[in-house]
Design a protein around this motif. Structure first.
Motif, mmCIF file in Angstrom:
data_model
loop_
_atom_site.group_PDB
_atom_site.id
_atom_site.type_symbol
_atom_site.label_atom_id
_atom_site.label_comp_id
_atom_site.label_asym_id
_atom_site.label_seq_id
_atom_site.Cartn_x
_atom_site.Cartn_y
_atom_site.Cartn_z
ATOM 1 N N LYS A 1 -14.395 1.215 75.580
ATOM 2 C CA LYS A 1 -15.060 0.031 75.052
ATOM 3 C C LYS A 1 -14.133 -0.696 74.091
ATOM 4 N N SER A 2 -13.448 0.038 73.290
ATOM 5 C CA SER A 2 -12.614 -0.630 72.300
ATOM 6 C C SER A 2 -11.258 -1.039 72.875
ATOM 7 N N ASN B 1 -9.894 -4.546 77.917
ATOM 8 C CA ASN B 1 -10.334 -5.941 77.998
ATOM 9 C C ASN B 1 -10.864 -6.185 79.396
ATOM 10 N N SER B 2 -11.264 -7.363 79.695
ATOM 11 C CA SER B 2 -11.896 -7.623 80.970
ATOM 12 C C SER B 2 -10.897 -7.526 82.106
ATOM 13 N N ASP B 3 -9.628 -7.923 81.972
ATOM 14 C CA ASP B 3 -8.627 -7.775 83.033
ATOM 15 C C ASP B 3 -8.367 -6.288 83.317
ATOM 16 N N GLN C 1 -10.419 -3.862 82.804
ATOM 17 C CA GLN C 1 -11.630 -3.302 83.400
ATOM 18 C C GLN C 1 -11.660 -3.647 84.878
#
Length: 186
Positions: free
Chosen positions: A165-166, A169-171, A173
């Motif tokens: 989670k920390s 980032n979205s890329d 993920q």
């Protein structure tokens, strides 16, 4: 035993004992001398007793002898029967001693067998208890290891989720999801 009769005795006794000597008084008479007359009376009484009492005394002695012989025979018979009874009792005693020794030997052997059986049973019980304790320890170790793995896995997942989670980032993920799909296809 003296077997003189009164007549035989009287024929042998000199006449001058019975009569007063003819020379002394010159006639026939009785002798009043106490010693001479007592001696004659004693001889007469003994002769009568011997003559008439011989059968009675002989009969009494014969009866007494037969009683004594019967008593001796009875005592000898009792002795023989007592000896036979003693021998029989001694034989019974010897048999009883033999039987007692046999019983004692059997008891010793039985006690030894019981002791051996108890020792074997105790050893088997000890082995069974050790195996049960070993199984308990093994199962406890497995349970504890399983619980530890679960706890460690849960913590690892929690730590991984926190980092993901920390740190993602979205890329990153998106790229992780695509790699996971590709590994599932291939």
């Amino acid at each position: 035993m003296v077997s003189l009769s009164i007549v035989t005795f009287a024929a042998r006794v000199p006449m001058h004992w019975l009569l007063l000597g003819e020379a002394e008084e010159g006639g026939f008479g009785l002798n009043f001398s106490l010693l001479d007359t007592n001696l004659i009376n004693l001889v007469i009484i003994i002769g009568v007793l011997v003559y008439f009492g011989r059968g009675l005394v002989g009969k009494t002695l014969a009866e007494r002898r037969s009683q004594i012989e019967a008593a001796i025979k009875e005592v000898e018979d009792r002795k023989k029967s007592a000896s036979a009874a003693l021998a029989e009792e001694q034989q019974k005693l010897a048999q009883a001693k033999t039987e007692a020794e046999r019983i004692r030997q059997n008891a010793v052997e039985s006690a030894e067998r019981a002791r051996t059986a108890i020792l074997e049973e105790t050893e088997a019980e000890l082995v069974r208890m050790q195996e049960a304790a070993s199984q308990d320890i093994t199962s406890q170790q497995e349970r504890i290891a399983r619980e530890l793995r679960e706890v460690i896995a849960a913590r690892a997942v929690a730590i991984a989720e926190d980092r993901l989670k920390s740190g993602l980032n979205s890329d990153a993920q998106q790229q992780l999801v695509e790699q996971s799909i590709a590994s599932l296809r291939g």
